[in-house]
Design an enzyme around this catalytic site. Structure first.
Site, mmCIF file in Angstrom:
data_model
loop_
_atom_site.group_PDB
_atom_site.id
_atom_site.type_symbol
_atom_site.label_atom_id
_atom_site.label_comp_id
_atom_site.label_asym_id
_atom_site.label_seq_id
_atom_site.Cartn_x
_atom_site.Cartn_y
_atom_site.Cartn_z
ATOM 1 C CE LYS A 1 -3.570 -1.940 3.015
ATOM 2 N NZ LYS A 1 -4.129 -1.814 4.404
ATOM 3 N N GLY A 2 2.034 1.196 0.596
ATOM 4 C CA GLY A 2 2.814 2.380 0.936
ATOM 5 C C GLY A 2 3.104 3.369 -0.181
ATOM 6 C CD GLU B 1 8.643 -0.933 -2.160
ATOM 7 O OE1 GLU B 1 7.899 -0.115 -1.600
ATOM 8 O OE2 GLU B 1 8.787 -2.094 -1.751
ATOM 9 C CG ASP B 2 6.733 2.475 0.838
ATOM 10 O OD1 ASP B 2 7.522 1.590 0.427
ATOM 11 O OD2 ASP B 2 5.895 2.250 1.726
ATOM 12 C CG ASP C 1 13.964 -0.989 6.774
ATOM 13 O OD1 ASP C 1 14.995 -0.412 7.142
ATOM 14 O OD2 ASP C 1 13.212 -1.582 7.562
ATOM 15 C CB VAL D 1 9.856 7.849 8.012
ATOM 16 C CG1 VAL D 1 11.119 8.582 8.397
ATOM 17 C CG2 VAL D 1 10.155 6.763 7.000
ATOM 18 N NE ARG E 1 -1.292 2.196 4.781
ATOM 19 C CZ ARG E 1 -0.193 1.448 4.673
ATOM 20 N NH1 ARG E 1 0.877 1.931 4.079
ATOM 21 N NH2 ARG E 1 -0.167 0.229 5.149
#
Ligand code: IMP
Length: 182
Positions: free
Chosen positions: A46-47, A102-103, A106, A156, A168
């Site tokens: 979802k990000g 992509e958000d 990581d 974050v 969000r």
């Protein structure tokens, strides 16, 4: 940020203006690099929904948007690398140029999995555009072709990114400084 609704303390890292300015630069770079070739913008849910929506408007190319839903198992703040596809592509991408949006990268485990998935579907080219990268936590090295910002090892939220599904909808990106609100 979100003070009225949630218990965590969140400090602004990037304002909406800073985010939009960087996205305009990324969009211009992508537009130049693909030189009028049609592009499949692959939004990873979802990000990335907010980032992909703004990035799409900053790219001046014939463009199709596709969605892929993924969920990576882990606790609230760390991914385990075990990725489940929750929504598959609606159309094939074989012989097409695909840009994965992509958000945040990581550990890199999610993106590594996605790269293999899309390559296995015979895309002509697969590149990656990520808004944020946390190099300190890398477990799997993935090469990010277009990157918004490099950040420290902090959690974050906002601008599509969540903390247990919250934040969000917040238009800025902030750092969770006090998870318990204390
Ligand atoms: P990776 O597999 O460890 O690279 O994790 C990628 C996914 O974990 C991202 O797509 C996010 O959904 C989530 N994630 C990692 N770090 C953060 C963060 O700081 N805030 C919100 N989500 C994050």
């Amino acid at each position: 940020m979100g003070d009225a609704w949630y218990r965590e303390k969140v400090e602004t890292l990037y304002t909406p203006e800073q985010i939009q300015a960087r996205i305009r630069e990324l969009g211009a770079q992508i537009t130049r690099d693909y030189r009028n070739r049609p592009l499949v913008l692959l939004c990873v849910l979802k990000g990335s929904f907010m980032f992909a929506a703004d990035l799409a408007r900053a790219i001046d190319l014939p463009l199709r948007v596709e969605f892929l839903g993924v969920q990576s198992y882990g606790d609230d703040t760390t991914s385990s690398g075990v990725v489940q596809i929750t929504l598959d592509l609606a159309r094939p991408v074989d012989a097409e140029d695909v840009l994965i949006v992509e958000d945040i990268v990581d550990t890199g485990l999610t993106l590594d999995y996605l790269m293999h998935q899309i390559q296995a579907r015979n895309a002509a080219t697969v590149k990656i555009c990520a808004l944020l990268h946390k190099p300190a936590r890398t477990k799997k090295q993935v090469s990010i072709d277009y990157l918004g910002f490099t950040i420290d090892d902090v959690f974050v939220v906002g601008y599509g990114l969540d903390w247990a599904q919250k934040y969000r909808n917040v238009p800025e990106i902030g750092v969770v400084t006090s998870p318990t609100g204390g």
